[in-house]
Design an enzyme around this catalytic site. Structure first.
Site, PDB file in Angstrom:
ATOM      1  N   VAL A 152      32.410  39.774  37.413  1.00  0.00           N
ATOM      2  CA  VAL A 152      32.392  40.891  38.355  1.00  0.00           C
ATOM      3  C   VAL A 152      33.516  41.849  37.973  1.00  0.00           C
ATOM      4  CG1 VAL A 152      32.581  41.586  40.769  1.00  0.00           C
ATOM      5  CG2 VAL A 152      31.512  39.388  40.184  1.00  0.00           C
ATOM      6  N   LYS A 153      33.158  43.059  37.607  1.00  0.00           N
ATOM      7  CA  LYS A 153      34.162  44.061  37.229  1.00  0.00           C
ATOM      8  C   LYS A 153      34.627  44.753  38.506  1.00  0.00           C
ATOM      9  CE  LYS A 153      34.966  47.663  33.739  1.00  0.00           C
ATOM     10  NZ  LYS A 153      36.031  46.978  33.001  1.00  0.00           N
TER      11      LYS A 153
END
Length: 292
Positions: free
Chosen positions: A151-152
């Site tokens: 997850v950025k």
């Protein structure tokens, strides 16, 4: 006409692009983002970046009402409005506007979506020729059990900022970050690759590495030129004793790492396989991408 920013469905002048002080991204780092490159009026790996953004949003339970193709069109429109030949595109989303930690109070709130453009030079040109001197930061990447590295997200990058400041304090170009087990995960904003005995390796995402778009591109290029590749748990010993090392990222592109913690990597100069992959990457950016 001045620079334009796409903000929640509209292209507005940059000076009029304002986000609420109660936006969840500002208050809590509750959001996600993508950095995208434009090369000679071509948006590089746009589909892959947008797909990763939507995966991040889904993992954070942020429901984007905008269809991916609509966001792609918005990105293209922003690039065109700013007449961006070569540069950087930043796409940022948040859960939206709402004071209070609990997302349950934001059921009818639309997410915030911002697309902006800029010129971004992460490293000096001579660093690509001579290579980076890197340190190992004391700041660790967040454990995958806490924040999934796939997850950025906005909030997790405070660790990267702290690690970058460690590098700045000693005049190093970059910092490697370890996970809680002491294995190498990534650099502050880049993925790590090693070349040892004719084989290319990189830490798996399960060790705390972001599944970078440039990372994936380099892996594809390595396979195309017949360079053996595998993901491998990586220690500092592996880095110190590698024949070659380099970092990859959208902003960094592909940059050699020639010294780590005062130890030369290989002969202390960018290696031949690194040079080959840099050339292949630059060729890919010259021909691939959505033309705008």
């Amino acid at each position: 006409m001045g620079e334009r920013v796409f903000l929640n469905g509209d292209l507005v002048p940059r000076e009029d692009a304002h986000v609420s002080i109660y936006d969840h991204g500002f208050l809590y780092g509750d959001g996600a983002f993508e950095g995208i490159r434009v090369y000679n009026r071509r948006v590089f790996k746009l589909q892959a970046h947008v797909a990763r953004l939507y995966r991040s949003a889904h993992a954070l339970a942020i429901k984007l009402c905008t269809h991916p193709q609509e966001l792609i069109s918005a990105i293209v429109a922003t690039v065109r409005a700013n007449n961006l030949e070569t540069g950087y595109v930043r796409v940022t989303i948040s859960r939206g506007v709402g004071l209070g930690l609990d997302p349950a109070h934001m059921k009818d709130v639309a997410p915030t979506i911002v697309v902006s453009t800029a010129q971004l030079g992460l490293y000096k040109p001579e660093m690509y020729e001579n290579g980076l001197e890197v340190i190992t930061a004391s700041t660790r990447v967040p454990p995958a059990q806490c924040i999934d590295p796939q997850v950025k997200s906005l909030g997790k990058y405070i660790n990267s900022i702290n690690a970058k400041m460690e590098a700045n304090r000693v005049g190093a170009g970059e910092a490697l970050m370890l996970n809680v087990n002491g294995n190498v995960a990534e650099a502050t904003g880049d993925n790590l690759f090693l070349v040892s005995n004719g084989e290319l390796t990189t830490p798996p995402t399960s060790e705390g590495a972001l599944p970078g778009i440039t990372r994936a591109t380099v892996i594809e290029l390595a396979k195309e030129i017949g360079l053996p590749f595998r993901e491998s748990i990586t220690t500092l010993f592996d880095c110190y004793t590698a024949d070659e090392a380099f970092l990859t990222g959208t902003a960094a592109e592909v940059i050699p790492m020639v010294r780590l913690d005062g130890r030369e990597i290989g002969d202390g100069r960018p290696g031949p396989m690194t040079a080959r992959l840099i050339a292949e990457f630059r060729q890919a950016t010259a021909t691939d991408g959505l033309e705008v």
